[in-house]
Scaffold this active site. Structure first.
Site, PDB file in Angstrom:
ATOM      1  N   ASP A  83      -4.982 -12.925   2.609  1.00 21.96           N
ATOM      2  CA  ASP A  83      -4.229 -11.606   2.445  1.00 21.96           C
ATOM      3  C   ASP A  83      -2.857 -11.840   2.060  1.00 21.96           C
ATOM      4  OD1 ASP A  83      -3.301  -9.056   2.646  1.00 21.96           O
ATOM      5  OD2 ASP A  83      -4.054  -8.918   4.699  1.00 21.96           O
ATOM      6  N   ASP A  94      -0.474  -5.413  -2.494  1.00 20.20           N
ATOM      7  CA  ASP A  94      -1.107  -5.589  -1.293  1.00 20.20           C
ATOM      8  C   ASP A  94      -2.595  -6.060  -1.708  1.00 20.20           C
ATOM      9  OD1 ASP A  94      -1.914  -6.385   1.242  1.00 20.20           O
ATOM     10  OD2 ASP A  94      -1.482  -4.303   2.143  1.00 20.20           O
ATOM     11  N   HIS A 156      -4.065   2.131   3.653  1.00 20.73           N
ATOM     12  CA  HIS A 156      -2.879   2.713   4.109  1.00 20.73           C
ATOM     13  C   HIS A 156      -1.979   3.324   2.867  1.00 20.73           C
ATOM     14  CE1 HIS A 156      -1.112  -1.310   3.407  1.00 20.73           C
ATOM     15  NE2 HIS A 156      -2.118  -1.913   3.733  1.00 20.73           N
ATOM     16  N   HIS A 164       3.355  -0.003   5.585  1.00 20.23           N
ATOM     17  CA  HIS A 164       2.324   1.149   6.228  1.00 20.23           C
ATOM     18  C   HIS A 164       3.216   2.447   6.247  1.00 20.23           C
ATOM     19  CE1 HIS A 164      -1.180  -1.481   7.345  1.00 20.23           C
ATOM     20  NE2 HIS A 164      -0.171  -2.261   6.985  1.00 20.23           N
ATOM     21  N   GLU A 188      -8.849  -1.335   1.865  1.00 16.24           N
ATOM     22  CA  GLU A 188      -9.282  -2.804   2.566  1.00 16.24           C
ATOM     23  C   GLU A 188     -10.346  -2.604   3.339  1.00 16.24           C
ATOM     24  OE1 GLU A 188      -6.207  -4.405   4.824  1.00 16.24           O
ATOM     25  OE2 GLU A 188      -4.834  -2.737   4.822  1.00 16.24           O
ATOM     26  N   GLU A 280      -9.291  -6.117  -0.565  1.00 17.25           N
ATOM     27  CA  GLU A 280      -8.323  -5.290  -0.480  1.00 17.25           C
ATOM     28  C   GLU A 280      -7.577  -5.263  -2.188  1.00 17.25           C
ATOM     29  OE1 GLU A 280      -4.318  -4.144   1.807  1.00 17.25           O
ATOM     30  OE2 GLU A 280      -4.848  -6.101   1.893  1.00 17.25           O
TER      31      GLU A 280
END
Length: 294
Positions: A83, A94, A156, A164, A188, A280
């Site tokens: 990640d 992200d 998010h 977030h 994700e 993600e």
């Protein structure tokens, strides 16, 4: 978002694509997690970005929030989630992929389930479906593969220097009729062969600034000033602080946490110790939907 902010988000995504491709070449069984994290974060900087958060390298039942410490000796193994985050002036990409490092058929099926769920969810987003329909699609896709989504982890919204913010995108069926407005989002899906919930485990060594109020210790104040200037409200880790200030800074981090200046994130662990796969990507909602990190 202004045109410049969108440009920064898109640039972060372009770097993310290259970093993801690079990361896939270096993640191999028995390579130290510390080496993998350091190489990924170095590559982000080489390509003109900054890490938006410490590289998370979470194995098997650890769903998220494992980043190696400065002296970590853990080796890559099992079902590994990679990640990563890139930012340009606070605008973030992200992105995550999972990899099977033990030649396990079930690991591969879990990875496939999370990847399919991500793909199907992105299609729903491009069709301007509601948040409820997006969650339903993720859940149905994962369950069709005979696994469970993790119900208390979500996608998010993201904002400038905020990983977030605003909306959450559930990975399960729900009745939310809201549709995504202009902005930056990460989706994700997590697939598990366990019960489908996570609990908070031990401290991760990943922190975020909570309050810049005064603290007596000069050493702690110096560390706090650096954190506020360098990371603002984005997550960072003890490993980065040790690299800047030396091992003595671990005590400063402890003081800052006790004083309420810092929040430390816990590791997130599947409640039945089931294995977890995650996929993600980041997408920008504008006149059209752009998957920035794909």
């Amino acid at each position: 978002m202004t045109p410049k902010e969108k440009q920064n988000a898109l640039k972060a995504g372009e770097i993310a694509k290259k970093v993801k491709e690079y990361a896939r070449t270096i993640v191999k069984k028995d390579i130290p997690l510390l080496e993998i994290a350091e190489k990924i974060e170095k590559k982000i900087v080489e390509l003109g970005g900054k890490p938006a958060f410490p590289t998370n390298l979470s194995i098997n039942e650890i769903a998220a929030h494992y980043t190696p410490s400065y002296n970590d000796e853990t080796l890559a193994s099992g079902l590994l989630k990679v990640d990563m985050g890139v930012h340009i002036n606070g605008w973030i990409a992200d992105f995550t992929f999972s990899v099977d490092l033990e030649n396990s058929a079930e690991n591969k099926k879990l990875i496939e389930a999370s990847e399919k769920a991500l793909k199907n969810a992105l299609e729903k987003i491009k069709q301007k479906n509601s948040l409820g329909e997006i969650g339903r699609t993720i859940q149905e896709t994962i369950e069709s593969c005979k696994f469970s989504p993790i119900v208390n982890l979500t996608g998010h919204e993201m904002n400038e220097y905020e990983l977030h913010s605003g909306l959450t995108i559930l990975n399960t069926e729900n009745d939310n009729p809201e549709k995504l407005k202009e902005g930056l989002y990460a989706i994700e899906p997590f697939a598990t062969n366990g019960n489908g919930k996570i609990y908070e485990g031990k401290p991760s060594g990943i922190y975020a600034l909570a309050d810049d109020k005064n603290i007596r210790s000069n050493d702690a104040r110096n560390v706090l000033d650096f954190i506020a200037e360098e990371y603002k409200t984005l997550p960072f880790c003890s490993r980065w602080i040790v690299k800047k200030f030396g091992i003595k800074s671990l005590f400063a981090l402890k003081q800052l946490e006790e004083n309420g200046n810092l929040h430390q994130y816990p590791q997130l662990i599947e409640i039945s110790k089931g294995k977890v796969a995650q996929s993600e990507d980041t997408f920008l909602v504008d006149d059209k939907i752009i998957v920035t990190s794909e």
